[in-house]
Design a protein around this motif. Structure first.
Motif, PDB file in Angstrom:
ATOM      1  N   VAL A  62       0.866  -1.180   0.000  1.00  0.00           N
ATOM      2  CA  VAL A  62       0.000   0.000   0.000  1.00  0.00           C
ATOM      3  C   VAL A  62       0.901   1.228   0.000  1.00  0.00           C
ATOM      4  O   VAL A  62       1.577   1.517   0.992  1.00  0.00           O
ATOM      5  CB  VAL A  62      -0.949   0.009   1.207  1.00  0.00           C
TER       6      VAL A  62
ATOM      7  N   LEU B 249       0.399  -6.903   6.106  1.00  0.00           N
ATOM      8  CA  LEU B 249       0.325  -5.579   5.500  1.00  0.00           C
ATOM      9  C   LEU B 249       1.727  -5.024   5.340  1.00  0.00           C
ATOM     10  O   LEU B 249       2.515  -4.997   6.290  1.00  0.00           O
ATOM     11  CB  LEU B 249      -0.500  -4.613   6.363  1.00  0.00           C
TER      12      LEU B 249
ATOM     13  N   ALA C 111      -2.763   4.322  -2.072  1.00  0.00           N
ATOM     14  CA  ALA C 111      -3.903   4.576  -1.188  1.00  0.00           C
ATOM     15  C   ALA C 111      -4.641   5.817  -1.672  1.00  0.00           C
ATOM     16  O   ALA C 111      -4.068   6.676  -2.339  1.00  0.00           O
ATOM     17  CB  ALA C 111      -3.426   4.777   0.245  1.00  0.00           C
TER      18      ALA C 111
ATOM     19  N   GLU D 208      -6.002   0.928   6.580  1.00  0.00           N
ATOM     20  CA  GLU D 208      -5.248  -0.302   6.311  1.00  0.00           C
ATOM     21  C   GLU D 208      -4.516  -0.764   7.574  1.00  0.00           C
ATOM     22  O   GLU D 208      -4.524  -1.959   7.910  1.00  0.00           O
ATOM     23  CB  GLU D 208      -4.248  -0.067   5.180  1.00  0.00           C
TER      24      GLU D 208
ATOM     25  N   ILE E 168       3.381  -1.407   3.866  1.00  0.00           N
ATOM     26  CA  ILE E 168       2.840  -0.077   3.622  1.00  0.00           C
ATOM     27  C   ILE E 168       3.968   0.951   3.574  1.00  0.00           C
ATOM     28  O   ILE E 168       4.989   0.790   4.245  1.00  0.00           O
ATOM     29  CB  ILE E 168       1.818   0.272   4.738  1.00  0.00           C
TER      30      ILE E 168
END
Length: 316
Positions: free
Chosen positions: A152, A198, A178, A187, A200
C-alpha cells in the motif's frame, strides 16, 4: 516559564529574527493546506502565530505536488511542511527561477520508509531485513496483485516512493496507491485488528506509529548514489535499491512575501515545531475526533512560551 520565553526570544534573534515592518496587514496571507493531518497542524499553528502578530490569514487547500506553481504565481503565499523525500521536480524548477524561496527547516525529526505492523514479523520470518520479503511476498498477495504481494503506497499525488523501492530492489510486490492518508490509517487499523499481513509506505512523526506498533523494514542505506547510479546497491541494474534518503522537512514561500509582509516573513522563517508537540495534536484529531482549529487553539493556549517570543521578536 519566563526563563523559557527569554531563551526562545534570544534563540529567535540569534537566527536573524528581529523586529520588522508589518507590511500589508489589510491583505490576507494565504497558507497552503495539503493532504495530511500533520501538515494541517503545522499550518494552523503558523497561521495562529501570524494572527497573533496582527495579520489576516486564509487557509487554501492545495495539492502537495502541484502547489508550487500557485506559490510562484502569488496565488499561495507560503507552504509550511515540505518533505524532501517526495518533493516534486517542479519545486526545484521554481527555486531555480527565483519565484519560490525556501524559508528554513521546520525542525521535525522525520523518517519515511517501507513499514509493517509489528505482528507481521510472525507472518514473514526474517523481518525487519528487507530480503525476507522475497520469500514471503505471497503472504501479502490479494486478488488485485496475484501472484505478487501488495504494497500500500502513498496516495498517487504524493509520488511513488514505495513503488520505486519495489522496482529498485526487485521485490515481487505490486504497489497500490492509497486514496488518502485516512485510507493508509484504515489499512493499518484493519491489519492490526485482524492480525493480517500488510506492507505499507509510511512515515514519522505520526500518531499511528505508536498506536499500531508500526516498524520499518531495514533497507540498504539511502544516499544520493543510490538514486543516480544503478551500479550502487544490491541491484546493479536499477536505481532506488535502497532506503529513503534522510528526510528534511522545510518551508517555502512566494518570492514576494518578504517585501509584502516583512514581519510575517521573519515569523515563518523562525517558526519551529517539534515531533513532541505535533504528534499528540495529530492523535487528538485523528484518534479522538477533535477539530484541527480546536486542538491547535488548545495547544497555543497551553504553550504560549514556545511561540509568543518568536512573534514578539519579529514585531516589537
Amino acid at each position: 516559564m519566563k526563563q523559557l520565553a527569554l531563551g526562545l526570544a534570544l534563540a529567535a534573534m540569534a537566527t536573524g529574527t528581529t523586529a520588522a515592518e508589518m507590511g500589508a496587514v489589510d491583505q490576507p496571507i494565504k497558507l497552503a493546506i495539503n493532504e495530511w493531518t500533520g501538515q494541517h497542524v503545522t499550518t494552523h499553528v503558523a497561521g495562529e502565530m501570524l494572527k497573533a502578530a496582527g495579520y489576516k490569514v486564509e487557509y487554501v487547500t492545495a495539492g502537495m505536488m502541484n502547489q508550487f506553481q500557485a506559490l510562484a504565481d502569488g496565488d499561495l503565499d507560503a507552504t509550511l511542511e515540505i518533505w524532501s523525500s517526495n518533493v516534486s521536480d517542479e519545486y526545484a524548477k521554481k527555486i531555480g527561477e527565483g519565484t519560490v524561496v525556501e524559508i528554513g527547516d521546520l525542525g521535525l525529526d522525520a523518517k519515511e520508509g517501507i513499514a509493517y505492523p509489528a505482528h507481521v514479523a510472525e507472518l514473514c520470518p526474517g523481518l525487519p531485513a528487507w530480503e525476507a520479503l522475497k520469500a514471503c511476498a505471497g503472504a501479502f498477495a490479494t486478488a488485485e496483485t496475484l501472484p505478487m504481494g501488495r504494497l500500500v503506497d502513498y496516495p498517487a499525488d504524493w509520488g511513488t516512493p514505495g513503488a520505486d523501492r519495489m522496482t529498485g530492489l526487485a521485490l515481487p510486490f505490486k504497489a497500490v496507491p492509497a486514496g488518502s492518508e485516512g485510507a493508509l490509517i484504515t489499512e493499518l487499523r484493519a491489519a492490526t485488528e485482524k492480525k493480517s499481513p500488510l506492507l505499507i509506505t509510511f512515515w514519522q512523526p505520526h500518531w499511528a506509529m505508536s498506536a499500531y506498533d508500526v516498524k520499518f523494514v531495514d533497507l540498504p542505506e539511502g544516499n544520493e548514489a543510490c538514486f543516480t547510479d544503478p551500479a550502487w546497491g544490491p541491484n546493479p541494474n536499477a536505481v532506488n535499491d535502497c532506503d529513503f534518503a534522510p528526510s528534511r522537512i522545510f518551508k517555502a514561500a512566494w518570492s514576494g512575501f518578504a517585501e509584502k509582509w516583512p514581519a510575517a516573513y521573519e515569523i515563518l522563517t523562525a517558526y519551529q515545531l517539534s515531533v513532541e508537540d505535533q504528534q499528540p495534536m495529530m492523535g487528538a484529531i485523528d484518534v479522538d475526533g477533535g477539530k484541527v482549529e480546536d486542538v491547535v487553539a488548545k495547544w497555543m493556549s497551553a504553550n504560549e512560551g514556545k511561540w509568543r517570543p518568536v512573534v514578539e521578536a519579529a514585531t516589537k
